[in-house]
Design an enzyme around this catalytic site. Structure first.
Site, short mmCIF file in Angstrom:
data_model
loop_
_atom_site.label_atom_id
_atom_site.label_comp_id
_atom_site.label_asym_id
_atom_site.label_seq_id
_atom_site.Cartn_x
_atom_site.Cartn_y
_atom_site.Cartn_z
N LYS A 1 0.82 -1.22 0.00
CA LYS A 1 0.00 0.00 0.00
C LYS A 1 0.84 1.25 0.00
O LYS A 1 0.44 2.26 -0.57
CB LYS A 1 -0.97 0.00 1.19
CG LYS A 1 -2.05 -1.05 1.03
CD LYS A 1 -3.41 -0.61 1.53
CE LYS A 1 -4.46 -1.63 1.13
NZ LYS A 1 -5.71 -1.53 1.85
N LYS B 1 -5.74 -11.61 -8.11
CA LYS B 1 -7.05 -11.89 -7.52
C LYS B 1 -8.08 -10.82 -7.92
O LYS B 1 -7.71 -9.68 -8.18
CB LYS B 1 -6.96 -12.05 -6.00
CG LYS B 1 -6.83 -10.78 -5.21
CD LYS B 1 -7.13 -11.01 -3.73
CE LYS B 1 -7.19 -9.66 -3.03
NZ LYS B 1 -7.71 -9.68 -1.70
N LYS C 1 -11.64 -5.36 -5.38
CA LYS C 1 -12.52 -4.21 -5.54
C LYS C 1 -11.76 -2.94 -5.89
O LYS C 1 -12.35 -1.98 -6.33
CB LYS C 1 -13.43 -4.01 -4.33
CG LYS C 1 -12.81 -3.97 -2.96
CD LYS C 1 -13.93 -3.84 -1.94
CE LYS C 1 -13.64 -4.48 -0.61
NZ LYS C 1 -12.58 -3.84 0.17
P1 ATP Z 1 -8.94 -4.15 -1.88
O1 ATP Z 1 -8.83 -4.31 -3.37
O2 ATP Z 1 -9.60 -2.87 -1.45
O3 ATP Z 1 -7.72 -4.49 -1.11
P2 ATP Z 1 -10.24 -6.68 -1.75
O4 ATP Z 1 -11.29 -6.85 -2.80
O5 ATP Z 1 -8.95 -7.37 -1.97
O6 ATP Z 1 -10.04 -5.18 -1.46
P3 ATP Z 1 -10.55 -6.96 1.10
O7 ATP Z 1 -11.32 -5.81 1.67
O8 ATP Z 1 -9.08 -6.98 1.27
O9 ATP Z 1 -10.93 -7.14 -0.45
O10 ATP Z 1 -11.12 -8.31 1.63
C1 ATP Z 1 -12.38 -8.55 2.19
C2 ATP Z 1 -12.53 -10.05 2.31
O11 ATP Z 1 -12.79 -10.62 1.02
C3 ATP Z 1 -11.30 -10.75 2.85
O12 ATP Z 1 -11.68 -11.77 3.73
C4 ATP Z 1 -10.65 -11.31 1.61
O13 ATP Z 1 -9.86 -12.43 1.85
C5 ATP Z 1 -11.85 -11.64 0.75
N1 ATP Z 1 -11.51 -11.58 -0.68
C6 ATP Z 1 -11.10 -10.47 -1.34
N2 ATP Z 1 -10.88 -10.74 -2.64
C7 ATP Z 1 -11.13 -12.05 -2.81
C8 ATP Z 1 -11.06 -12.94 -3.93
N3 ATP Z 1 -10.71 -12.53 -5.13
N4 ATP Z 1 -11.40 -14.23 -3.75
C9 ATP Z 1 -11.79 -14.67 -2.55
N5 ATP Z 1 -11.86 -13.90 -1.45
C10 ATP Z 1 -11.54 -12.60 -1.56
#
Ligand code: ATP
Ligand code: LTN
Length: 334
Positions: free
Chosen positions: A115, A197, A200
């Site tokens: 980050k 992955k 969002k």
């Molecule tokens: P950011 O892009 O803002 O970091 P993110 O989409 O990676 O967000 P997080 O807020 O970090 O999401 O995660 C929220 C939850 O969703 C966590 O438990 C994370 O492990 C799960 N998660 C996020 N992306 C995935 C994915 N692609 N597949 C499965 N689980 C996910």
């Protein structure tokens, strides 16, 4: 233990729009786990401001996230669904834990490294101590289990270290939490780049299916999903795009990869993509309907927010008072 049940804590940030990855990898498991545990599910808005946010937008997203928790099937009467910023104990415990955390430990956190590279113009102290606030979230409720994705494992290790360090000095104050890492749907990849992955915060909206995407958008994104030139539907690492589509299909339908491969035997990628679209829309459509209903039930949602904030504050204060006493803060006059 609360009401004879083990305690579970988890949270999500209200940054960006939730994706299918968030749902299949996290939210859906939360619903299953809520049967067995006494659950605290927080909208961690205090974590969100480690990255600059538009205030009105953050408020809107945070409320939407809370409604998505409810729409996904988390009963707000049974689960404590609340905003982190409504419970002052998070910040108070985080301060104390900061004084038990080493700079070296925080410098090793890979999320901080990622980050701070991404937001080089705003490497603030909050971003650095983000994991300490997360530890406070968890330890405040005497949490036994924390469902998280693999990406959060390092933060959980730190939480455990902090709990053990504190307990070694002051006696048994904190429960030492275990991570709970789900297998099914654990990692949904980007539709545009299956080595990344689905996230969002991805700049390319075609890589992610958002929970609020309408059926046509889902169809379009699935159609455009990156595959390969092999032309066969097999579940293997050499075909990451196809594998990811199969993973999504399986997570949405409850089939195993073997069953899915048998079902699509001899078919083209178009058929697979249509099937994925339908399976995703079958999940998203009831969720979206419930969110729009909740948007209209303002008084009900507000009362859930109020009651759960009070409930969280009650349990948080129990731990906080104990900790304050242990570190030597004077007793509060009654
Ligand atoms: P950011 O892009 O803002 O970091 P993110 O989409 O990676 O967000 P997080 O807020 O970090 O999401 O995660 C929220 C939850 O969703 C966590 O438990 C994370 O492990 C799960 N998660 C996020 N992306 C995935 C994915 N692609 N597949 C499965 N689980 C996910
Ligand atoms: N850092 C987590 C969100 C989060 C969390 C928590 C998860 C904040 N506090 C406590 C579990 C327990 C994330 O970005 N996914």
């Amino acid at each position: 233990m609360i009401n004879g049940k083990k305690v579970l804590f988890s949270g999500m940030q209200a940054t960006g729009n939730l994706t299918l990855g968030n749902y299949l990898g996290a939210l859906r498991n939360w619903v299953t786990l809520s049967e067995e545990y006494e659950c605290f599910y927080s909208v961690v808005d205090m974590h969100s401001i480690t990255v600059r946010q538009d205030p009105a937008e953050l408020r809107k997203r945070a409320r939407k996230l809370l409604m998505i928790y409810m729409a996904a099937g988390l009963d707000p009467e049974k689960n404590c669904i609340y905003y982190q910023s409504h419970v002052s104990g998070h910040a108070e415990l985080a301060w104390i834990l900061n004084c038990f955390t080493y700079m070296g430990e925080l410098s090793r956190m890979t999320q901080f490294k990622d980050k701070s590279a991404k937001h080089a113009d705003n490497i603030n102290a909050g971003l650095f101590t983000y994991p300490v606030l997360m530890a406070a979230d968890i330890l405040l409720y005497q949490t036994d289990v924390v469902p998280v994705g693999v990406d959060q494992k390092q933060h959980l290790e730190l939480t455990r270290d902090l709990a053990e360090r504190f307990n070694a000095i002051y006696g048994d104050v904190f429960a030492v939490p275990e991570p709970y890492i789900a297998k099914v749907g654990a990692k949904i990849m980007s539709l545009q780049d299956p080595s990344k992955k689905m996230s969002k915060s991805d700049e390319n909206p075609n890589g992610s299916i958002y929970l609020m995407d309408d059926p046509d958008t889902v169809a379009r994104k699935c159609k455009r999903a990156v595959t390969d030139s092999e032309g066969v539907i097999l579940y293997r690492d050499e075909q990451p795009g196809v594998k990811n589509l199969l993973d999504i299909y399986c997570a949405c339908t409850g089939r195993t990869p073997q069953e899915a491969v048998a079902e699509f035997d001899g078919q083209g990628y178009g058929v697979l993509k249509t099937a994925v679209t339908e399976s995703v829309n079958a999940i998203l459509s009831p969720l979206q309907t419930r969110v729009s209903e909740l948007e209209k039930e303002k008084a009900y949602v507000d009362s859930c927010i109020k009651n759960n904030a009070e409930k969280a504050q009650y349990f948080a204060n129990k731990t906080l008072r104990k900790v304050q006493k242990k570190v030597g803060f004077p007793e509060r006059p009654r």
